[in-house]
Design a protein around this motif. Structure first.
Motif, PDB file in Angstrom:
ATOM      1  N   ASP A 176       0.814  -1.213   0.000  1.00 19.37           N
ATOM      2  CA  ASP A 176       0.000   0.000   0.000  1.00 19.37           C
ATOM      3  C   ASP A 176       0.849   1.264   0.000  1.00 19.37           C
ATOM      4  O   ASP A 176       0.327   2.358  -0.236  1.00 19.37           O
ATOM      5  N   LEU A 177       2.144   1.143   0.272  1.00 17.66           N
ATOM      6  CA  LEU A 177       3.017   2.303   0.333  1.00 17.66           C
ATOM      7  C   LEU A 177       3.342   2.806  -1.069  1.00 17.66           C
ATOM      8  O   LEU A 177       3.607   2.020  -1.984  1.00 17.66           O
ATOM      9  N   LEU A 178       3.327   4.115  -1.225  1.00 17.63           N
ATOM     10  CA  LEU A 178       3.746   4.747  -2.481  1.00 17.63           C
ATOM     11  C   LEU A 178       4.769   5.825  -2.126  1.00 17.63           C
ATOM     12  O   LEU A 178       4.433   6.877  -1.584  1.00 17.63           O
ATOM     13  N   PHE A 179       6.030   5.542  -2.415  1.00 14.59           N
ATOM     14  CA  PHE A 179       7.106   6.492  -2.182  1.00 14.59           C
ATOM     15  C   PHE A 179       7.143   7.463  -3.366  1.00 14.59           C
ATOM     16  O   PHE A 179       7.258   7.043  -4.519  1.00 14.59           O
ATOM     17  N   PHE A 180       7.045   8.747  -3.078  1.00  4.74           N
ATOM     18  CA  PHE A 180       6.970   9.693  -4.193  1.00  4.74           C
ATOM     19  C   PHE A 180       7.828  10.917  -3.926  1.00  4.74           C
ATOM     20  O   PHE A 180       8.144  11.263  -2.785  1.00  4.74           O
ATOM     21  N   ASP A 181       8.198  11.573  -5.017  1.00  2.09           N
ATOM     22  CA  ASP A 181       9.008  12.787  -4.967  1.00  2.09           C
ATOM     23  C   ASP A 181       8.749  13.567  -6.243  1.00  2.09           C
ATOM     24  O   ASP A 181       8.502  12.976  -7.306  1.00  2.09           O
ATOM     25  N   THR A 182       8.808  14.886  -6.172  1.00  2.00           N
ATOM     26  CA  THR A 182       8.557  15.732  -7.334  1.00  2.00           C
ATOM     27  C   THR A 182       9.794  16.562  -7.648  1.00  2.00           C
ATOM     28  O   THR A 182      10.622  16.854  -6.764  1.00  2.00           O
ATOM     29  N   GLU A 183       9.918  16.938  -8.913  1.00  2.00           N
ATOM     30  CA  GLU A 183      10.911  17.912  -9.362  1.00  2.00           C
ATOM     31  C   GLU A 183      10.129  19.107  -9.877  1.00  2.00           C
ATOM     32  O   GLU A 183       9.245  18.952 -10.729  1.00  2.00           O
ATOM     33  N   THR A 184      10.451  20.281  -9.364  1.00  2.00           N
ATOM     34  CA  THR A 184       9.623  21.456  -9.618  1.00  2.00           C
ATOM     35  C   THR A 184      10.437  22.569 -10.267  1.00  2.00           C
ATOM     36  O   THR A 184      11.666  22.497 -10.366  1.00  2.00           O
ATOM     37  N   THR A 185       9.712  23.616 -10.685  1.00  2.00           N
ATOM     38  CA  THR A 185      10.346  24.756 -11.329  1.00  2.00           C
ATOM     39  C   THR A 185      10.926  25.748 -10.339  1.00  2.00           C
ATOM     40  O   THR A 185      11.498  26.754 -10.758  1.00  2.00           O
ATOM     41  N   GLY A 186      10.809  25.485  -9.059  1.00  2.00           N
ATOM     42  CA  GLY A 186      11.364  26.369  -8.047  1.00  2.00           C
ATOM     43  C   GLY A 186      11.012  25.879  -6.664  1.00  2.00           C
ATOM     44  O   GLY A 186      10.207  24.950  -6.496  1.00  2.00           O
ATOM     45  N   LEU A 187      11.635  26.488  -5.663  1.00  2.00           N
ATOM     46  CA  LEU A 187      11.414  26.074  -4.277  1.00  2.00           C
ATOM     47  C   LEU A 187      10.581  27.075  -3.498  1.00  2.00           C
ATOM     48  O   LEU A 187      10.313  26.873  -2.317  1.00  2.00           O
ATOM     49  N   ALA A 188      10.145  28.159  -4.152  1.00  2.00           N
ATOM     50  CA  ALA A 188       9.387  29.177  -3.430  1.00  2.00           C
ATOM     51  C   ALA A 188       7.955  28.768  -3.190  1.00  2.00           C
ATOM     52  O   ALA A 188       7.305  29.257  -2.267  1.00  2.00           O
ATOM     53  N   GLY A 189       7.425  27.860  -4.006  1.00  2.00           N
ATOM     54  CA  GLY A 189       6.030  27.470  -3.864  1.00  2.00           C
ATOM     55  C   GLY A 189       5.112  28.503  -4.488  1.00  2.00           C
ATOM     56  O   GLY A 189       5.532  29.393  -5.237  1.00  2.00           O
ATOM     57  N   GLY A 190       3.818  28.377  -4.199  1.00  2.00           N
ATOM     58  CA  GLY A 190       2.855  29.313  -4.762  1.00  2.00           C
ATOM     59  C   GLY A 190       2.311  28.815  -6.088  1.00  2.00           C
ATOM     60  O   GLY A 190       2.694  27.759  -6.607  1.00  2.00           O
ATOM     61  N   THR A 191       1.385  29.595  -6.631  1.00  2.00           N
ATOM     62  CA  THR A 191       0.706  29.169  -7.861  1.00  2.00           C
ATOM     63  C   THR A 191       1.617  29.196  -9.074  1.00  2.00           C
ATOM     64  O   THR A 191       1.303  28.583 -10.085  1.00  2.00           O
ATOM     65  N   GLY A 192       2.735  29.910  -9.011  1.00  2.00           N
ATOM     66  CA  GLY A 192       3.635  29.960 -10.157  1.00  2.00           C
ATOM     67  C   GLY A 192       4.591  28.800 -10.233  1.00  2.00           C
ATOM     68  O   GLY A 192       5.314  28.659 -11.225  1.00  2.00           O
ATOM     69  N   THR A 193       4.645  27.960  -9.218  1.00  2.00           N
ATOM     70  CA  THR A 193       5.553  26.818  -9.204  1.00  2.00           C
ATOM     71  C   THR A 193       4.837  25.575  -9.716  1.00  2.00           C
ATOM     72  O   THR A 193       3.740  25.254  -9.259  1.00  2.00           O
ATOM     73  N   ARG A 194       5.472  24.892 -10.635  1.00  2.00           N
ATOM     74  CA  ARG A 194       4.892  23.678 -11.224  1.00  2.00           C
ATOM     75  C   ARG A 194       5.779  22.482 -10.904  1.00  2.00           C
ATOM     76  O   ARG A 194       6.997  22.621 -10.733  1.00  2.00           O
ATOM     77  N   ALA A 195       5.161  21.318 -10.867  1.00  2.00           N
ATOM     78  CA  ALA A 195       5.902  20.065 -10.785  1.00  2.00           C
ATOM     79  C   ALA A 195       5.998  19.500 -12.203  1.00  2.00           C
ATOM     80  O   ALA A 195       5.002  19.065 -12.761  1.00  2.00           O
ATOM     81  N   PHE A 196       7.198  19.541 -12.786  1.00  2.00           N
ATOM     82  CA  PHE A 196       7.345  19.028 -14.146  1.00  2.00           C
ATOM     83  C   PHE A 196       7.688  17.542 -14.175  1.00  2.00           C
ATOM     84  O   PHE A 196       7.666  16.920 -15.231  1.00  2.00           O
ATOM     85  N   MET A 197       7.971  16.959 -13.004  1.00  2.00           N
ATOM     86  CA  MET A 197       8.228  15.513 -12.918  1.00  2.00           C
ATOM     87  C   MET A 197       7.694  14.980 -11.600  1.00  2.00           C
ATOM     88  O   MET A 197       7.886  15.590 -10.545  1.00  2.00           O
ATOM     89  N   ILE A 198       7.021  13.846 -11.665  1.00  2.00           N
ATOM     90  CA  ILE A 198       6.546  13.134 -10.476  1.00  2.00           C
ATOM     91  C   ILE A 198       7.096  11.721 -10.548  1.00  2.00           C
ATOM     92  O   ILE A 198       6.842  10.984 -11.519  1.00  2.00           O
ATOM     93  N   GLY A 199       7.839  11.349  -9.520  1.00  2.00           N
ATOM     94  CA  GLY A 199       8.373   9.998  -9.437  1.00  2.00           C
ATOM     95  C   GLY A 199       7.725   9.239  -8.303  1.00  2.00           C
ATOM     96  O   GLY A 199       7.488   9.801  -7.224  1.00  2.00           O
ATOM     97  N   ALA A 200       7.437   7.961  -8.534  1.00  2.00           N
ATOM     98  CA  ALA A 200       6.786   7.133  -7.513  1.00  2.00           C
ATOM     99  C   ALA A 200       7.330   5.718  -7.593  1.00  2.00           C
ATOM    100  O   ALA A 200       7.638   5.215  -8.685  1.00  2.00           O
ATOM    101  N   ALA A 201       7.437   5.084  -6.436  1.00  2.00           N
ATOM    102  CA  ALA A 201       7.906   3.696  -6.362  1.00  2.00           C
ATOM    103  C   ALA A 201       7.002   2.934  -5.409  1.00  2.00           C
ATOM    104  O   ALA A 201       6.589   3.455  -4.365  1.00  2.00           O
ATOM    105  N   ASP A 202       6.688   1.695  -5.755  1.00  5.07           N
ATOM    106  CA  ASP A 202       5.878   0.842  -4.890  1.00  5.07           C
ATOM    107  C   ASP A 202       6.295  -0.607  -5.089  1.00  5.07           C
ATOM    108  O   ASP A 202       6.822  -0.984  -6.136  1.00  5.07           O
ATOM    109  N   TRP A 203       6.087  -1.407  -4.055  1.00  6.83           N
ATOM    110  CA  TRP A 203       6.370  -2.833  -4.165  1.00  6.83           C
ATOM    111  C   TRP A 203       5.263  -3.482  -4.979  1.00  6.83           C
ATOM    112  O   TRP A 203       4.063  -3.315  -4.679  1.00  6.83           O
TER     113      TRP A 203
END
Length: 376
Positions: A176-203
């Motif tokens: 049931d575990l889903l290990f995930f991490d995102t790569e984004t266009t910046g670290l400031a957050g807010g509506t102007g920041t996008r996640a251009f990559m989503i990585g996930a791993a599961d058994w």
């Protein structure tokens, strides 16, 4: 630009052209010889700089009778020799007819200019400024790529206790575990920041490959692919899914929730459980190493050393450079970095569970009943 015979001979020697110069016609007193004398006089005038009296018609006849040159240098030399100068050039009423010459050999000229000859069967070399635009994975939607990999390994057979996260009595099923991490266009957050990559791993138990860790990554190469990426990620989730991340509760999850709201899609993240590994790692190892970054934990605790790793701070520049038409080399390095992040999360979860179990067993032994003392 004027070109003298001396300069031409020097260029021929530099280019390696060994074609002999055409012999100068002897001077005679016949009608045809008069033209040859004029040509010779014009040739002499080239060296002395004095105007000559060569007739253009005689020069043209001599040039027409001259043999075809064997190289481009011989052709240029012949043109210099038979070019009318001085009064002859001024009094020429009709343009000189073009001589019927063979196609000059351009090999010597290429060597002179520093160009490389290409054979008939030699393939054209790629341009020096050609960009490497190859993106890994399979394009599942316009501008959206799916990168999949599989690491064969045994799946934990027992539920994983969450006591290390101060959730005593709670456990989670490994699948049931889903290990995930995102790569984004910046670290400031807010509506102007996008996640251009989503990585996930599961058994995952695969019918063909057996048990192992399945890694899936979504990479968007255009801004318009965000809607498709969010929809695909939502299809990976089930009601029993439990997220696991490293500082994802404070950064990655809120960012994705914002992107779902802006895309007018139902957010699938809010109702799901989330186990953030950063906080229990800090409680356990704070002060042991210089910091508790994931890279430090990998190196010191899990003995993992990355090769040619691109720092996460450089990921936004790599993606934006690709969008502007740049190379995809660093973008592939971002994908490798994200891949290792989610693999490390699965290893860190098992290590924290094992450390907590060992500590509890040690405390249980230390707090055991004291054996009764027997007197004499």
């Amino acid at each position: 630009m004027s070109l003298s015979l001396d300069k031409l001979r020097l260029l021929r020697r530099q280019a390696g052209d060994a074609t002999p110069a055409p012999a100068r016609a002897p001077a005679t007193q016949t009608a045809a010889g008069a033209g040859a004398d004029n040509v010779g006089a014009a040739d002499a005038d080239l060296h002395t700089g004095q105007p000559g009296a060569a007739l253009p018609t005689a020069a043209n006849d001599a040039r027409a009778r001259a043999p075809a040159p064997a190289s481009v240098f011989a052709w240029v030399e012949q043109e210099i020799r038979h070019k009318p100068t001085g009064a002859a050039a001024a009094g020429s009423a009709l343009p000189a007819p073009a001589p019927a010459l063979r196609r000059p050999d351009v090999g010597g000229l290429h060597r002179l200019l520093g160009l490389r000859d290409r054979g008939a069967g030699q393939a054209a070399r790629p341009r020096a400024n050609a960009q490497d635009r190859h993106v890994p994975g399979e394009e599942i939607a316009p501008g959206l790529f799916l990168i999949e990999s599989f690491l064969p390994q045994a799946i934990p057979t027992e539920p994983l206790s969450l006591a290390f996260a101060k959730r005593d009595g709670e456990a989670v099923q490994p699948q049931d575990l889903l290990f995930f991490d995102t790569e984004t266009t910046g670290l400031a957050g807010g509506t102007g920041t996008r996640a251009f990559m989503i990585g996930a791993a599961d058994w995952h138990r695969d019918a063909a490959r057996g048990d192992g860790l399945r890694i899936r990554q979504l990479l968007m190469t255009t801004m318009a692919a965000e809607t498709a990426m969010l929809g695909e990620f939502a299809r990976w989730l089930r009601p029993t899914t439990v997220f696991s991340s490293y500082n994802g509760r404070c950064y990655d999850a809120p960012l994705l929730k914002t992107r779902y709201r802006l895309a007018r899609q139902r957010c699938p993240i809010t109702p799901l459980d989330h186990v953030d590994l950063l906080f229990p790692t800090r409680r356990r190892y704070r002060g042991t190493w210089e910091n508790c970054r994931l890279g430090t934990i990998e190196r010191q605790l899990l003995q993992i050393v990355r090769d040619d790793d691109l720092p996460g701070s450089e990921a936004p520049a790599a993606w934006l450079n690709y969008l502007r038409g740049g190379s995809a080399v660093n973008l592939r390095r971002v994908a490798d970095h994200n891949h290792q992040d989610v693999v490390t999360l699965s290893l860190l979860m098992q290590r924290l569970v094992a450390e907590e179990r060992r500590e509890r067993e040690t405390l249980a032994l230390a707090d055991g009943p004291v054996p009764a003392r027997t007197g004499r």
